[in-house]
Motif scaffolding. Structure first.
Motif, PDB file in Angstrom:
ATOM      1  N   GLY A   6      -1.413   5.651  26.991  1.00  0.00           N
ATOM      2  CA  GLY A   6      -0.605   4.556  27.508  1.00  0.00           C
ATOM      3  C   GLY A   6       0.754   4.990  28.011  1.00  0.00           C
ATOM      4  N   ASP A   7       1.244   6.147  27.556  1.00  0.00           N
ATOM      5  CA  ASP A   7       2.529   6.648  28.033  1.00  0.00           C
ATOM      6  C   ASP A   7       2.426   7.011  29.512  1.00  0.00           C
ATOM      7  N   THR A   8       3.542   6.844  30.228  1.00  0.00           N
ATOM      8  CA  THR A   8       3.563   7.131  31.663  1.00  0.00           C
ATOM      9  C   THR A   8       4.779   7.961  32.047  1.00  0.00           C
ATOM     10  N   THR A  10       6.840   8.444  35.842  1.00  0.00           N
ATOM     11  CA  THR A  10       6.893   8.015  37.237  1.00  0.00           C
ATOM     12  C   THR A  10       7.934   8.847  37.981  1.00  0.00           C
ATOM     13  N   ARG A  79      -0.433   8.511  33.983  1.00  0.00           N
ATOM     14  CA  ARG A  79      -0.651   7.773  32.733  1.00  0.00           C
ATOM     15  C   ARG A  79      -1.628   8.541  31.851  1.00  0.00           C
TER      16      ARG A  79
END
Length: 104
Positions: A6-8, A10, A79
Motif C-alpha cells: 500500500g505504500d507509494t 510519487t 505502489r
C-alpha cells in the motif's frame, strides 16, 4: 524504498512537448524486494512487477506502455502490492531509472 503493501512513491516526470511517449523503467531485484505496480498519468502502467531475485541484479529496461501526453509535469507512482512467496517480506524496492521516449 522500504515499506509495506500500500505504500507509494510519487515522482513527476517532465514532458517537454505534447505527443505520444513510451515509458521505460529499470529496477534492482533482490531477496527482500517487493512486487510493485507502476502508475503513470493516473493509469496502471503495465502489469505488477515482481522484484524478487536470489541475487542482487538489475532488471534491465522494462517497457511500461505508451500514452498521449500534454506538455508539463506528469506523475509517476510506484505502489507496493505484495511480495513473492520466496522473498524475505521486507517489501524493498530500488528504482534505477525512468525513461520517457517520444514515439515517432
Amino acid at each position: 524504498m522500504d515499506g509495506k503493501p500500500g505504500d507509494t512513491l510519487t515522482v513527476e516526470l517532465p514532458v517537454p512537448a505534447a505527443g505520444r511517449y513510451r515509458l521505460r523503467a529499470a529496477f534492482a531485484k533482490a531477496r527482500d524486494y517487493a512486487i510493485v505496480q507502476c502508475q503513470f498519468a493516473g493509469r496502471d502502467a503495465g502489469a505488477p512487477i515482481d522484484l524478487f531475485s536470489d541475487e542482487v541484479v538489475a532488471s534491465g529496461p522494462i517497457t511500461l506502455g505508451e500514452v498521449d501526453l500534454a506538455a508539463g509535469a506528469v506523475p509517476f507512482l510506484l505502489r507496493i502490492v505484495g511480495h513473492n512467496e520466496h522473498a524475505e517480506p521486507r517489501h524493498m524496492c530500488g528504482l534505477d531509472y525512468l525513461l520517457l521516449e517520444p514515439v515517432r
